[in-house]
Motif scaffolding. Structure first.
Motif, short mmCIF file in Angstrom:
data_model
loop_
_atom_site.label_atom_id
_atom_site.label_comp_id
_atom_site.label_asym_id
_atom_site.label_seq_id
_atom_site.Cartn_x
_atom_site.Cartn_y
_atom_site.Cartn_z
N THR A 1 0.85 -1.19 0.00
CA THR A 1 0.00 0.00 0.00
C THR A 1 0.88 1.23 0.00
O THR A 1 2.09 1.16 0.24
CB THR A 1 -0.90 0.03 1.24
N ALA A 2 0.26 2.37 -0.23
CA ALA A 2 1.00 3.62 -0.14
C ALA A 2 1.60 3.81 1.26
O ALA A 2 2.72 4.29 1.42
CB ALA A 2 0.09 4.80 -0.49
N GLU A 3 0.86 3.36 2.27
CA GLU A 3 1.37 3.48 3.64
C GLU A 3 2.59 2.59 3.87
O GLU A 3 3.52 2.99 4.58
CB GLU A 3 0.27 3.12 4.65
N ASP A 4 2.61 1.41 3.26
CA ASP A 4 3.79 0.55 3.34
C ASP A 4 5.01 1.27 2.77
O ASP A 4 6.11 1.22 3.33
CB ASP A 4 3.57 -0.76 2.58
N MET A 5 4.82 1.89 1.62
CA MET A 5 5.93 2.62 1.00
C MET A 5 6.38 3.78 1.88
O MET A 5 7.58 4.01 2.06
CB MET A 5 5.50 3.14 -0.38
N PHE A 6 5.44 4.51 2.46
CA PHE A 6 5.80 5.60 3.36
C PHE A 6 6.56 5.08 4.58
O PHE A 6 7.50 5.73 5.06
CB PHE A 6 4.55 6.36 3.81
N ASN A 7 6.19 3.92 5.07
CA ASN A 7 6.88 3.36 6.22
C ASN A 7 8.32 2.99 5.87
O ASN A 7 9.23 3.11 6.71
CB ASN A 7 6.14 2.14 6.77
N GLU A 8 8.56 2.51 4.64
CA GLU A 8 9.93 2.26 4.22
C GLU A 8 10.74 3.55 4.24
O GLU A 8 11.92 3.55 4.63
CB GLU A 8 9.95 1.63 2.82
N MET A 9 10.13 4.65 3.86
CA MET A 9 10.82 5.94 3.87
C MET A 9 11.22 6.35 5.29
O MET A 9 12.22 7.03 5.49
CB MET A 9 9.94 7.01 3.22
N ARG A 10 10.43 5.91 6.27
CA ARG A 10 10.76 6.22 7.67
C ARG A 10 12.06 5.55 8.12
O ARG A 10 12.65 5.94 9.12
CB ARG A 10 9.62 5.78 8.59
N THR A 11 12.51 4.53 7.40
CA THR A 11 13.74 3.85 7.77
C THR A 11 14.98 4.55 7.24
O THR A 11 16.10 4.17 7.58
CB THR A 11 13.76 2.39 7.25
N TRP A 12 14.80 5.58 6.41
CA TRP A 12 15.96 6.25 5.80
C TRP A 12 16.82 6.93 6.85
O TRP A 12 16.32 7.48 7.85
CB TRP A 12 15.49 7.31 4.82
N SER A 13 18.11 6.95 6.62
CA SER A 13 19.02 7.68 7.51
C SER A 13 18.70 9.17 7.51
O SER A 13 18.82 9.84 8.54
CB SER A 13 20.47 7.46 7.08
N GLY A 14 18.27 9.70 6.36
CA GLY A 14 17.95 11.14 6.29
C GLY A 14 16.74 11.50 7.14
O GLY A 14 16.68 12.58 7.72
N PHE A 15 15.78 10.58 7.22
CA PHE A 15 14.61 10.79 8.08
C PHE A 15 15.05 10.79 9.54
O PHE A 15 14.69 11.66 10.34
CB PHE A 15 13.59 9.69 7.82
N ASN A 16 15.84 9.78 9.91
CA ASN A 16 16.28 9.65 11.29
C ASN A 16 17.18 10.81 11.70
O ASN A 16 17.11 11.31 12.83
CB ASN A 16 17.00 8.31 11.48
N ASN A 17 18.04 11.24 10.79
CA ASN A 17 18.94 12.35 11.08
C ASN A 17 18.15 13.64 11.31
O ASN A 17 18.46 14.43 12.23
CB ASN A 17 19.94 12.53 9.93
N TYR A 18 17.13 13.87 10.50
CA TYR A 18 16.29 15.06 10.67
C TYR A 18 15.60 15.01 12.04
O TYR A 18 15.53 16.02 12.75
CB TYR A 18 15.25 15.13 9.55
N LYS A 19 15.10 13.83 12.41
CA LYS A 19 14.42 13.70 13.69
C LYS A 19 15.38 13.96 14.85
O LYS A 19 15.04 14.62 15.84
CB LYS A 19 13.81 12.31 13.82
N LEU A 20 16.62 13.46 14.74
CA LEU A 20 17.61 13.66 15.80
C LEU A 20 17.96 15.13 15.97
O LEU A 20 18.18 15.62 17.09
CB LEU A 20 18.88 12.86 15.49
N LYS A 21 17.98 15.87 14.86
CA LYS A 21 18.39 17.27 14.92
C LYS A 21 17.25 18.24 15.22
O LYS A 21 17.46 19.28 15.85
CB LYS A 21 19.08 17.67 13.60
N HIS A 22 16.03 17.90 14.77
CA HIS A 22 14.92 18.84 14.89
C HIS A 22 13.76 18.33 15.74
O HIS A 22 12.83 19.10 16.02
CB HIS A 22 14.41 19.23 13.51
N GLY A 23 13.78 17.05 16.08
CA GLY A 23 12.72 16.51 16.92
C GLY A 23 11.68 15.75 16.12
O GLY A 23 11.50 15.95 14.92
N GLU A 24 10.94 14.90 16.83
CA GLU A 24 9.95 14.06 16.18
C GLU A 24 8.79 14.86 15.61
O GLU A 24 8.28 14.56 14.52
CB GLU A 24 9.43 13.02 17.17
N GLU A 25 8.36 15.88 16.31
CA GLU A 25 7.24 16.69 15.82
C GLU A 25 7.57 17.36 14.50
O GLU A 25 6.74 17.41 13.57
CB GLU A 25 6.87 17.75 16.87
N ALA A 26 8.81 17.86 14.39
CA ALA A 26 9.21 18.56 13.16
C ALA A 26 9.28 17.61 11.97
O ALA A 26 8.83 17.94 10.87
CB ALA A 26 10.56 19.24 13.38
#
Length: 272
Positions: free
Chosen positions: A205-230
């Motif tokens: 599903t589209a949600e499955d694909m979006f969840n794969e994007m959540r595993t990206w290092s760029g996603f995690n790095n953004y969260k570490l620097k700006h927070g989960e809400e951002a």
């Protein structure tokens, strides 16, 4: 591997659930290259930067023993949870220190991970453990390519623009864009395969694909620097743009959306 973008139990769990397995054609091409010089039973392979074992488990039926190595304890825990083969095991450790005797391994693989390594140290260690004629196989894959009517390229561009325009990827990730051409390989016998012949198509599903994007290092790095809400704010805005472009009114989890990952493969062989 100095950067630790894939640690954490929650992150490792979503990584294990949504990262793709390599296509069998990629494994077959790797084994064909290996068999050109190495005959007889295959004793040992090591998958370096194994994550939650996407490649490691696949190699189990071809070798007497397979070891997956990763610097993340959480990733190794996920790999062990789902492993069923008795000849496949996992160990926490860096790519640059492999727990093998000299000339004891026929194949070293690294999927979607080699760009994080200290390449001189890694290749020196690989040269130590490989048998003469042994092979290094490095592969990586593209961002998801949604197979949706005539909008596949447009939707893929939305994903790529979001990845590089809004998220925070480390410089090492750009080595993938160049098919690892910037990585100094240790041997002269090299094959580079980077057409569209290696791919995996996910029926999700589209949600499955979006969840794969959540595993990206760029996603995690953004969260570490700006927070989960951002990071959730920019990600939700991206998802709205994506769904609008598709022209549908259903929720992402309700929309069946096949999507592909295209792979490239770099093979190099230790002289005999």
């Amino acid at each position: 591997m100095a950067n630790r973008y894939f640690d954490g139990i929650d992150h490792a769990a979503i990584y294990a659930a949504h990262r793709p397995l390599p296509p069998q054609s990629l494994i077959d091409r790797t084994l064909k290259f290996l068999r050109e010089k190495v005959q007889g039973p295959l004793g040992q392979a090591v998958d370096v930067g194994c994550g939650s074992g996407q490649t490691t488990s696949t190699l189990g039926r071809h070798f007497e023993k397979v070891l997956g190595v990763d610097v993340s304890e959480a990733q190794i825990q996920e790999a062990r949870k789902k492993e069923t083969a008795a000849n496949v095991s996992y160990k926490v450790g860096p790519a640059e220190e492999l727990p093998f005797e000299d000339s004891s391994v026929e194949l070293v693989t690294s999927g979607q991970a080699c760009h994080w390594f200290d390449h001189p140290k890694f290749f020196s260690e690989v040269d130590r453990v490989l048998v003469p004629g042994g092979v290094i196989a490095l592969y990586a894959y593209s961002y998801a390519f949604p197979m949706w009517q005539d909008k596949a390229k447009t939707l893929n561009k939305l994903i790529v623009d979001f990845a590089y325009g809004e998220l925070l990827f480390a410089d090492q990730v750009h080595m993938i864009d160049n098919y690892y051409a910037d990585i100094q390989l240790p041997y002269e016998d090299v094959i580079r395969l980077q057409d569209d012949s290696f791919y995996v198509e996910i029926q999700g599903t589209a949600e499955d694909m979006f969840n794969e994007m959540r595993t990206w290092s760029g996603f995690n790095n953004y969260k570490l620097k700006h927070g989960e809400e951002a990071v959730e704010e920019i990600f939700n805005n991206f998802k709205k743009r994506f769904m609008k472009e598709m022209g549908v009114s259903v929720q992402p989890q309700e929309l069946e959306l096949p999507y592909r990952f295209y792979y490239f493969l770099v093979l190099t062989r230790k002289p005999q």
